[in-house]
Design an enzyme around this catalytic site. Structure first.
Site, PDB file in Angstrom:
ATOM      1  N   CYS A  25       0.822  -1.213   0.000  1.00 39.89           N
ATOM      2  CA  CYS A  25       0.000   0.000   0.000  1.00 39.89           C
ATOM      3  C   CYS A  25       0.855   1.262   0.000  1.00 39.89           C
ATOM      4  CB  CYS A  25      -0.953   0.005   1.194  1.00 39.89           C
ATOM      5  SG  CYS A  25      -2.279  -1.210   1.052  1.00 39.89           S
ATOM      6  N   HIS A  37       2.232   1.666  -3.518  1.00 39.08           N
ATOM      7  CA  HIS A  37       1.147   2.002  -4.441  1.00 39.08           C
ATOM      8  C   HIS A  37       0.751   3.479  -4.300  1.00 39.08           C
ATOM      9  CE1 HIS A  37      -2.740   1.070  -6.547  1.00 39.08           C
ATOM     10  NE2 HIS A  37      -3.149   2.079  -5.800  1.00 39.08           N
ATOM     11  N   GLU A  38       0.525   3.928  -3.070  1.00 35.83           N
ATOM     12  CA  GLU A  38       0.049   5.296  -2.848  1.00 35.83           C
ATOM     13  C   GLU A  38       1.149   6.326  -3.091  1.00 35.83           C
ATOM     14  OE1 GLU A  38      -2.965   5.413  -2.975  1.00 35.83           O
ATOM     15  OE2 GLU A  38      -3.768   3.664  -1.951  1.00 35.83           O
ATOM     16  N   ILE A  39       2.391   6.018  -2.735  1.00 31.22           N
ATOM     17  CA  ILE A  39       3.484   6.950  -3.009  1.00 31.22           C
ATOM     18  C   ILE A  39       3.715   7.057  -4.509  1.00 31.22           C
ATOM     19  CG2 ILE A  39       5.974   7.343  -2.722  1.00 31.22           C
ATOM     20  CD1 ILE A  39       5.603   6.266   0.199  1.00 31.22           C
TER      21      ILE A  39
END
Length: 181
Positions: free
Chosen positions: A144, A147-149
């Site tokens: 996660c 993915h978010e970075i």
């Protein structure tokens, strides 16, 4: 930007669920700006992101997912850990070992595929008060974070796939989107 307010019986406050930017909106390809003011509007944004993510539903969301180009991430992976907000997160160490994990996005609902990611990461970030923090993460939490970075850097998750897989997913998403209308 339109803000939707809904009354939820389980809570004694008004939720703000923001509209989610949908793929292929070009804003998803832009790098987000660092946050340098830690104030009430930032806390409100973090709360709105959490509520928007839960309504989507999802387990991670960034400010760019709601059209705000700031480096803010909210994760809520369940398992009793509760939601966590990461401001200006960056990966400062990643393991050489990798794992495959099925990923998707609140900006491309109904589509997912396996992406190869580092199995473990160390993340440096600031909390909502601007205090620098560090977190060691593995498994789903490490996936996660990456993915978010990536999204904060303007790297939508499907760009991590082969061209062939990416094109197939886009066609499937377009078909889903057509059928919704």
């Amino acid at each position: 930007m339109r803000v939707v307010r809904r009354r939820v019986l389980a809570y004694d406050h008004r939720m703000t669920i923001r509209p989610i930017v949908r793929y292929p909106d070009p804003r998803l390809d832009l790098a987000a700006e660092p946050v340098d003011v830690f104030d009430d509007p930032l806390r409100e944004l973090a709360q709105d992101l959490l509520e928007t993510m839960h309504a989507a539903p999802g387990i991670g969301i960034t400010a760019p997912h709601v059209g705000i180009a700031l480096r803010v991430v909210v994760l809520d992976l369940g398992a009793g850990e509760g939601p966590q907000t990461y401001v200006n997160p960056e990966i400062i160490r990643a393991s050489p070992e990798t794992i495959l994990h099925k990923e998707g996005s609140v900006s491309m609902p109904g589509i997912n595929d396996e992406v190869e990611r580092h199995a473990r990461v160390r993340v440096k970030y600031q909390d909502l008060d601007g205090v620098v923090q560090f977190e060691e993460a593995d498994g789903l939490r490490a996936v996660c974070h990456q993915h978010e970075i990536d999204q904060l850097d303007g790297m939508f998750w499907i760009k991590r796939l082969s061209r062939l897989k990416r094109e197939r997913l886009i066609k499937r998403y377009e078909k889903i989107a057509r059928n919704r209308h």
